[in-house]
Design a protein around this motif. Structure first.
Motif, PDB file in Angstrom:
ATOM      1  N   LYS A  87     -28.459  83.180  79.276  1.00 27.50           N
ATOM      2  CA  LYS A  87     -27.635  83.916  80.229  1.00 27.50           C
ATOM      3  C   LYS A  87     -28.381  84.081  81.547  1.00 27.50           C
ATOM      4  O   LYS A  87     -27.967  84.856  82.413  1.00 27.50           O
ATOM      5  CB  LYS A  87     -27.251  85.283  79.662  1.00 27.50           C
ATOM      6  N   ASP A 131     -18.092  76.146  86.599  1.00 34.44           N
ATOM      7  CA  ASP A 131     -18.070  77.028  85.440  1.00 34.44           C
ATOM      8  C   ASP A 131     -19.130  76.634  84.422  1.00 34.44           C
ATOM      9  O   ASP A 131     -19.603  77.474  83.656  1.00 34.44           O
ATOM     10  CB  ASP A 131     -16.691  77.000  84.769  1.00 34.44           C
ATOM     11  N   ARG A 132     -19.520  75.329  84.396  1.00 30.37           N
ATOM     12  CA  ARG A 132     -20.547  74.841  83.486  1.00 30.37           C
ATOM     13  C   ARG A 132     -21.713  74.263  84.283  1.00 30.37           C
ATOM     14  O   ARG A 132     -21.519  73.768  85.398  1.00 30.37           O
ATOM     15  CB  ARG A 132     -19.996  73.768  82.526  1.00 30.37           C
ATOM     16  N   THR A 186     -20.106  78.329  80.088  1.00 28.60           N
ATOM     17  CA  THR A 186     -19.084  79.064  80.823  1.00 28.60           C
ATOM     18  C   THR A 186     -19.752  80.101  81.717  1.00 28.60           C
ATOM     19  O   THR A 186     -20.891  80.529  81.461  1.00 28.60           O
ATOM     20  CB  THR A 186     -18.086  79.742  79.863  1.00 28.60           C
ATOM     21  N   LYS A 187     -19.065  80.470  82.792  1.00 25.99           N
ATOM     22  CA  LYS A 187     -19.525  81.477  83.758  1.00 25.99           C
ATOM     23  C   LYS A 187     -20.870  81.104  84.376  1.00 25.99           C
ATOM     24  O   LYS A 187     -21.687  81.976  84.696  1.00 25.99           O
ATOM     25  CB  LYS A 187     -19.601  82.856  83.108  1.00 25.99           C
ATOM     26  N   LYS A 221     -21.673  79.832  87.354  1.00 27.81           N
ATOM     27  CA  LYS A 221     -21.921  80.262  88.732  1.00 27.81           C
ATOM     28  C   LYS A 221     -22.281  81.740  88.774  1.00 27.81           C
ATOM     29  O   LYS A 221     -23.191  82.149  89.513  1.00 27.81           O
ATOM     30  CB  LYS A 221     -20.709  79.980  89.603  1.00 27.81           C
ATOM     31  N   GLU A 222     -21.594  82.532  87.977  1.00 30.96           N
ATOM     32  CA  GLU A 222     -21.913  83.958  87.910  1.00 30.96           C
ATOM     33  C   GLU A 222     -23.346  84.169  87.415  1.00 30.96           C
ATOM     34  O   GLU A 222     -24.082  85.007  87.946  1.00 30.96           O
ATOM     35  CB  GLU A 222     -20.923  84.655  86.973  1.00 30.96           C
TER      36      GLU A 222
END
Length: 277
Positions: free
Chosen positions: A205, A237-238, A254-255, A257-258
């Motif tokens: 993460k 997104d990936r 997933t996520k 960029k965040e």
């Protein structure tokens, strides 16, 4: 005449009658010379040893990783990306045998181009280009001095972005780890191929950014901010990294960029003079 390959980093040099005196990639402060000193091999020696093979893995539809086994150099992997406008090899590996060539040509549709994030993954890019019809190898002009085996197949480019395969893919120069460091963006699939900048952490993460990963040299705030400015317009997104470290799959599914944005803030806080933690 043999095109010698540095065992430590996997970089291939021009044909010569004896090994080069130095590997300039390993002697750079971002890399290192192995504990046994400078050692060399060659594509021919690697094949004849019957020690190596390339494992080709479907990561998801139209994306395949190519991983030498056992691991070679700094643990590079390449990614083959299939698009309606042709296939591209993203980053590169030192090992290439006829079985790999045949499988890519017959099962995956061959290759139309190669693009490489930075010098640590140049490896045997010239051999790969030649085996697939002298296809172009896209490298940013700012890293031209780090090409150890020059060849006419290399296409150096300038500027911030370059469209590939009729706009299906886009190269984005971010700088940082190297002046000409580039990432590959696939807008239609919202995927960023990052090489090792940003690199996926053990905590998947999080990602991080380094001037040197093996020597633990960080990047400064100005370079991190520039990288983030370059990535900001990209809707991804990936994220695929080019090394699969121990325990890490090498993809944020997933996520992404965040995660990259949060990680950059964490990094900047960690190197700030105002960080009292």
């Amino acid at each position: 005449m043999i095109s010698f390959i540095c065992i430590t980093c996997g970089t291939q040099f021009p044909p010569s009658s004896s090994p080069p005196a130095h590997c300039l990639i390993c002697e750079d402060e971002r890399q290192y010379i192995g504990v046994n000193g400078q050692e060399w091999t060659s594509r021919e020696e690697m094949i004849s040893s019957n020690k190596y093979k390339n494992k080709i893995i479907e990561e998801e539809p139209n994306i395949y990783s190519i991983v030498p086994e056992p691991s070679f150099g700094i643990g590079q992997r390449a990614l083959l990306i299939q698009t309606p406008n042709g296939n591209i090899l993203w980053d590169c590996v030192s090992y290439l045998d006829q079985q790999t060539i045949q499988y890519i040509k017959e099962k995956l549709g061959g290759l139309s181009a190669i693009a490489i994030s930075h010098p640590h993954y140049y490896t045997a890019m010239i051999e790969w280009s030649q085996e697939f019809g002298n296809i172009p190898v896209y490298i940013h002009q700012l890293d031209k001095q780090s090409v150890m085996r020059p060849d006419k197949c290399i296409e150096f480019w300038n500027g911030d972005t370059l469209d590939l395969l009729n706009g299906e893919l886009k190269l984005v120069c971010t700088g940082g780890h190297f002046k000409g460091f580039q990432v590959l963006y696939w807008p239609r699939r919202q995927i960023l191929f990052s090489g090792d900048q940003p690199q996926i952490c053990m905590d998947q993460k999080q990602v991080s950014f380094m001037y040197s990963y093996p020597n633990f040299i960080p990047l400064n705030a100005r370079k991190i901010n520039h990288i983030m400015k370059c990535l900001q317009p990209l809707d991804f997104d990936r994220l695929y990294a080019s090394c699969k470290m121990s325990g890490i799959k090498g993809v944020i599914e997933t996520k992404a960029k965040e995660i990259v944005e949060k990680s950059a803030k964490r990094y900047l806080k960690a190197i700030s003079d105002d960080n009292d933690d």
